[in-house]
Motif scaffolding. Structure first.
Motif, mmCIF file in Angstrom:
data_model
loop_
_atom_site.group_PDB
_atom_site.id
_atom_site.type_symbol
_atom_site.label_atom_id
_atom_site.label_comp_id
_atom_site.label_asym_id
_atom_site.label_seq_id
_atom_site.Cartn_x
_atom_site.Cartn_y
_atom_site.Cartn_z
ATOM 1 N N LEU A 185 0.835 -1.203 0.000
ATOM 2 C CA LEU A 185 0.000 0.000 0.000
ATOM 3 C C LEU A 185 0.868 1.251 0.000
ATOM 4 N N ALA A 186 1.957 1.236 0.793
ATOM 5 C CA ALA A 186 2.847 2.398 0.820
ATOM 6 C C ALA A 186 3.483 2.624 -0.549
ATOM 7 N N GLU A 187 3.901 1.539 -1.202
ATOM 8 C CA GLU A 187 4.487 1.676 -2.534
ATOM 9 C C GLU A 187 3.454 2.177 -3.534
ATOM 10 N N ALA A 188 2.211 1.711 -3.390
ATOM 11 C CA ALA A 188 1.160 2.179 -4.296
ATOM 12 C C ALA A 188 0.882 3.662 -4.088
ATOM 13 N N ARG A 189 0.860 4.099 -2.825
ATOM 14 C CA ARG A 189 0.660 5.534 -2.558
ATOM 15 C C ARG A 189 1.802 6.359 -3.132
ATOM 16 N N GLU A 190 3.032 5.864 -2.962
ATOM 17 C CA GLU A 190 4.179 6.593 -3.510
ATOM 18 C C GLU A 190 4.095 6.673 -5.030
ATOM 19 N N SER A 191 3.714 5.551 -5.654
ATOM 20 C CA SER A 191 3.564 5.544 -7.110
ATOM 21 C C SER A 191 2.462 6.496 -7.550
ATOM 22 N N SER A 192 1.365 6.550 -6.781
ATOM 23 C CA SER A 192 0.268 7.455 -7.125
ATOM 24 C C SER A 192 0.711 8.914 -7.030
#
Length: 409
Positions: A185-192
């Motif tokens: 989830l943290a990686e997805a937020r960073e990617s977003s």
């Protein structure tokens, strides 16, 4: 794809635990009469284990074919386990059997994977089963009461150890799955967030392209008049021609900006050999910055693999070389080759290098500038990556790795 802590993963863990239950039941049937000289009703207990084996086999087939499971199904799976152990305990002494404590791990596992109401319902059913087995059971024939007490205490210890091990094993795996989910989830937020920045940059670039068209046209006219002025000396006229060339490059870049933005492969991109594609990128860069020496070594094999000419990756490579040239205008190097299933491009400079606290290889988008942020985004869309590391003797090495499978037609 289900998340690391998805119900399907929980079902697979329950299947694994059920095999442990089956092994425990069969072990009791096999070793207790032999080691403790306690007769067991095998004709009644063996069907319980066989039924669990059949149910577990069907559960394995279901887990392999589905991608989503309702919590009610997990509750049903735990109820099956509870019913099987209740039946097993009924024929082996009921609540007096030390294995009765094995009902507790089922409640703990239910609390970990089920919604609140299902977990509470499972706990109530376990308490009801325990209460029923208190009065309704078939006692075993044990002739030595002292020995019976001794083996009962030993069985309680063994059951406690087994229950503790099962609970710890399951909770540790659940915790690890939750950590992996949180990291994803943290990686997805960073990617977003990175994608939002890129979209904002794209909007800004589109506006800039529209506004820069007029001044570039004016500059081209003035530079053309200067280049045609017979009163200028040769050096000044050469500078004016270079200025015209650079303005033409700017207009070409602005004209293709919308095609390059957000596209993995440019519309209508042609195919060409990897070495020719890279050589073309380098020559275009040299024409824009002729005063910075660039040494190149390109070895993509013979014959070189064929790639689709990707303008976003061209810009990424261009930005990497530009970054190195800004750090070391005295001269830089570019190496390219095939490493396994990847096209690897390395840009080396002798600039000031990376700060000591940032010496470890890292990904783009961490304060390294807009150009490298866009380069990193283009690489990620192709399944590749950009990493930076200190160069021995001073300077920096930027390595762009691109999977060939994502570049070939």
């Amino acid at each position: 794809m289900p998340s690391p802590a998805s119900p399907t993963d929980a079902l697979r863990r329950l299947i694994g635990l059920r095999w442990l239950s089956i092994g425990t039941m069969l072990g009791v049937l096999l070793f207790v009469p032999w080691l403790l000289d306690i007769p067991l009703p095998g004709a009644a207990l063996l069907p319980v284990a066989v039924t669990l084996i059949a149910i577990n086999g069907l559960s394995m087939l279901r887990a392999a074919r589905i991608s989503a499971i309702h919590p009610a199904e997990l509750f049903a799976q735990l109820c099956i386990e509870l019913a099987a152990w209740s039946a097993f305990l009924y024929f082996t002494g009921g609540a007096t059997n030390p294995l009765i404590s094995l009902l507790l791990p089922l409640v703990a596992i239910g609390a970990a994977i089920l919604p609140g109401r299902w977990a509470w319902l499972l706990a109530v059913l376990a308490v009801v089963a325990y209460s029923v087995l208190w009065d309704f059971n078939e006692q075993l024939d044990i002739y030595d009461s002292g020995l019976a007490v001794h083996w009962h205490l030993a069985g309680m210890w063994l059951t406690f150890a087994l229950s503790a091990g099962v609970i710890v094993w399951y909770v540790v795996r659940m915790t690890a799955a939750i950590r992996r989910r949180d990291q994803a989830l943290a990686e997805a937020r960073e990617s977003s967030l990175r994608s939002e920045r890129i979209v904002a940059l794209g909007n800004l670039a589109a506006g800039a392209a529209h506004e820069l068209g007029t001044p570039l046209g004016t500059m081209a006219i003035v530079a053309g008049e200067l280049a045609r002025n017979p009163g200028l000396d040769d050096d000044t006229r050469a500078d004016a021609e270079i200025l015209l060339t650079q303005i033409a490059h700017c207009k070409t870049i602005l004209g293709g900006l919308t095609l390059r933005a957000g596209s993995l492969r440019a519309e209508g991109g042609s195919t060409m050999a990897a070495d020719a594609w890279l050589a073309g990128i380098i020559e275009r860069w040299r024409s824009q910055r002729p005063h910075v020496p660039l040494a190149t070594r390109i070895d993509c094999g013979d014959p070189a693999p064929t790639l689709v000419a990707d303008t976003t990756l061209e810009q990424a490579i261009h930005n990497l070389i530009n970054n190195a040239a800004d750090a070391d205008p005295a001269g830089i190097e570019c190496e390219a080759g095939i490493d396994g299933a990847e096209l690897v491009i390395r840009v080396l400079d002798r600039g000031p290098g990376m700060p000591v606290d940032e010496a470890a290889p890292r990904s783009p988008g961490q304060g390294l500038g807009i150009g490298l942020l866009l380069a990193g985004s283009a690489a990620e869309r192709c399944g590749g990556s950009i990493r930076f590391a200190p160069r021995p003797g001073g300077g920096t090495i930027a390595t762009l790795s691109l999977p060939l499978a994502n570049l070939q037609p």
